[in-house]
Design a protein around this motif. Structure first.
Motif, PDB file in Angstrom:
ATOM      1  N   ALA A 182       4.890  19.356   9.196  1.00  0.00           N
ATOM      2  CA  ALA A 182       5.861  18.410  10.062  1.00  0.00           C
ATOM      3  C   ALA A 182       5.589  17.356   9.720  1.00  0.00           C
ATOM      4  O   ALA A 182       6.445  16.583   9.098  1.00  0.00           O
ATOM      5  CB  ALA A 182       6.799  19.243  10.748  1.00  0.00           C
ATOM      6  N   ILE A 183       4.640  17.723  10.429  1.00  0.00           N
ATOM      7  CA  ILE A 183       4.577  15.760  10.683  1.00  0.00           C
ATOM      8  C   ILE A 183       4.078  14.811   9.772  1.00  0.00           C
ATOM      9  O   ILE A 183       4.373  13.155   8.932  1.00  0.00           O
ATOM     10  CB  ILE A 183       3.323  15.420  11.410  1.00  0.00           C
ATOM     11  N   GLY A 212       5.562  11.388   7.602  1.00  0.00           N
ATOM     12  CA  GLY A 212       4.862  10.231   7.097  1.00  0.00           C
ATOM     13  C   GLY A 212       5.034   9.864   5.864  1.00  0.00           C
ATOM     14  O   GLY A 212       4.844   9.216   5.658  1.00  0.00           O
ATOM     15  N   GLY A 213       5.433  11.204   4.722  1.00  0.00           N
ATOM     16  CA  GLY A 213       5.192  10.206   3.936  1.00  0.00           C
ATOM     17  C   GLY A 213       6.707  10.706   3.469  1.00  0.00           C
ATOM     18  O   GLY A 213       6.600   9.535   2.081  1.00  0.00           O
ATOM     19  N   GLU A 214       7.891  10.541   4.110  1.00  0.00           N
ATOM     20  CA  GLU A 214       8.923  10.395   3.949  1.00  0.00           C
ATOM     21  C   GLU A 214       8.993   8.724   4.760  1.00  0.00           C
ATOM     22  O   GLU A 214       9.741   7.859   4.092  1.00  0.00           O
ATOM     23  CB  GLU A 214       9.834  10.911   4.837  1.00  0.00           C
ATOM     24  N   THR A 215       8.629   8.527   5.252  1.00  0.00           N
ATOM     25  CA  THR A 215       8.542   6.933   6.006  1.00  0.00           C
ATOM     26  C   THR A 215       7.842   6.173   5.148  1.00  0.00           C
ATOM     27  O   THR A 215       8.165   4.844   5.203  1.00  0.00           O
ATOM     28  CB  THR A 215       7.735   6.527   7.864  1.00  0.00           C
ATOM     29  N   ARG A 216       6.098   6.925   4.387  1.00  0.00           N
ATOM     30  CA  ARG A 216       6.239   5.926   3.873  1.00  0.00           C
ATOM     31  C   ARG A 216       6.806   5.833   2.637  1.00  0.00           C
ATOM     32  O   ARG A 216       6.890   4.415   2.057  1.00  0.00           O
ATOM     33  CB  ARG A 216       4.665   6.769   3.153  1.00  0.00           C
ATOM     34  N   SER A 217       7.473   6.406   1.890  1.00  0.00           N
ATOM     35  CA  SER A 217       8.220   5.951   0.625  1.00  0.00           C
ATOM     36  C   SER A 217       9.322   5.143   1.107  1.00  0.00           C
ATOM     37  O   SER A 217       9.856   3.717   0.206  1.00  0.00           O
ATOM     38  CB  SER A 217       9.148   7.172   0.427  1.00  0.00           C
ATOM     39  N   ALA A 266       2.406   8.554  12.134  1.00  0.00           N
ATOM     40  CA  ALA A 266       2.353   9.627  12.003  1.00  0.00           C
ATOM     41  C   ALA A 266       0.930  10.352  11.357  1.00  0.00           C
ATOM     42  O   ALA A 266       0.501  11.785  11.352  1.00  0.00           O
ATOM     43  CB  ALA A 266       3.094   9.787  10.871  1.00  0.00           C
ATOM     44  N   ASP A 267       0.307   9.120  10.926  1.00  0.00           N
ATOM     45  CA  ASP A 267      -1.009   9.544  10.516  1.00  0.00           C
ATOM     46  C   ASP A 267      -2.242  10.285  11.740  1.00  0.00           C
ATOM     47  O   ASP A 267      -2.442  10.508  11.349  1.00  0.00           O
ATOM     48  CB  ASP A 267      -1.557   8.633   9.981  1.00  0.00           C
TER      49      ASP A 267
END
Length: 159
Positions: A111-112, A116-121, A145-146
């Motif tokens: 989930a995290i 994190g992937g979504e906020t990175r994009s 998140a990382d």
């Protein structure tokens, strides 16, 4: 949008606020999911995981605050009610019937990582809008998140 002397165009502010509110819904959902794990973890690592999950939940709550306050600074309303989070969150539901620490670690790690992937994009999306401040806030959240992911995955047994 409220009238403001902000130097970003109304179009950029509006699009950035929509981006922020989309991630605000996910952060509110993520906070509830981490608290679900915190309340329901069981097993030999209980106290360590219970405290770890509570610390991560506190961080996620801080992410919500950053997102909401930036939307406000852009002249928009922060749309952070539970109803809005339920309606808008794009996150996968958290499993309700798990108790062992390993199962929560696996579920929260996935989930995290997804969050994190979504906020990175979204970092690049905000930059394309000409809003480096929103991009910076999203970078801060992604960095956190990382770090949360690292702490979670550090509880996995070595292969």
């Amino acid at each position: 949008m409220m009238n403001t002397h902000h130097t970003l165009s109304q179009n950029a502010r509006s699009k950035s606020a929509a981006l922020l509110n989309r991630h605000l819904a996910a952060a509110i959902d993520r906070h509830a999911q981490v608290k679900q794990a915190h309340w329901n973890v069981r097993g030999g690592q209980f106290i360590g995981l219970h405290e770890l999950f509570d610390g991560i939940a506190s961080s996620v709550e801080d992410w919500s605050d950053l997102l909401a306050e930036r939307a406000g600074a852009l002249g928009s309303a922060a749309e952070g009610t539970i109803q809005m989070a339920t309606e808008r969150s794009h996150l996968a539901p958290y499993p309700l019937n798990i108790a062992p620490g390993k199962a929560h670690i696996a579920a929260l790690s996935a989930a995290i990582a997804a969050f994190g992937g979504e906020t990175r994009s979204a970092i690049d999306e905000a930059a394309t809008l000409g809003d480096p401040v929103t991009s910076d806030i999203l970078t801060e959240i992604t960095r956190a998140a990382d770090q949360a992911l690292w702490k979670l995955e550090s509880h996995n047994e070595p292969a």
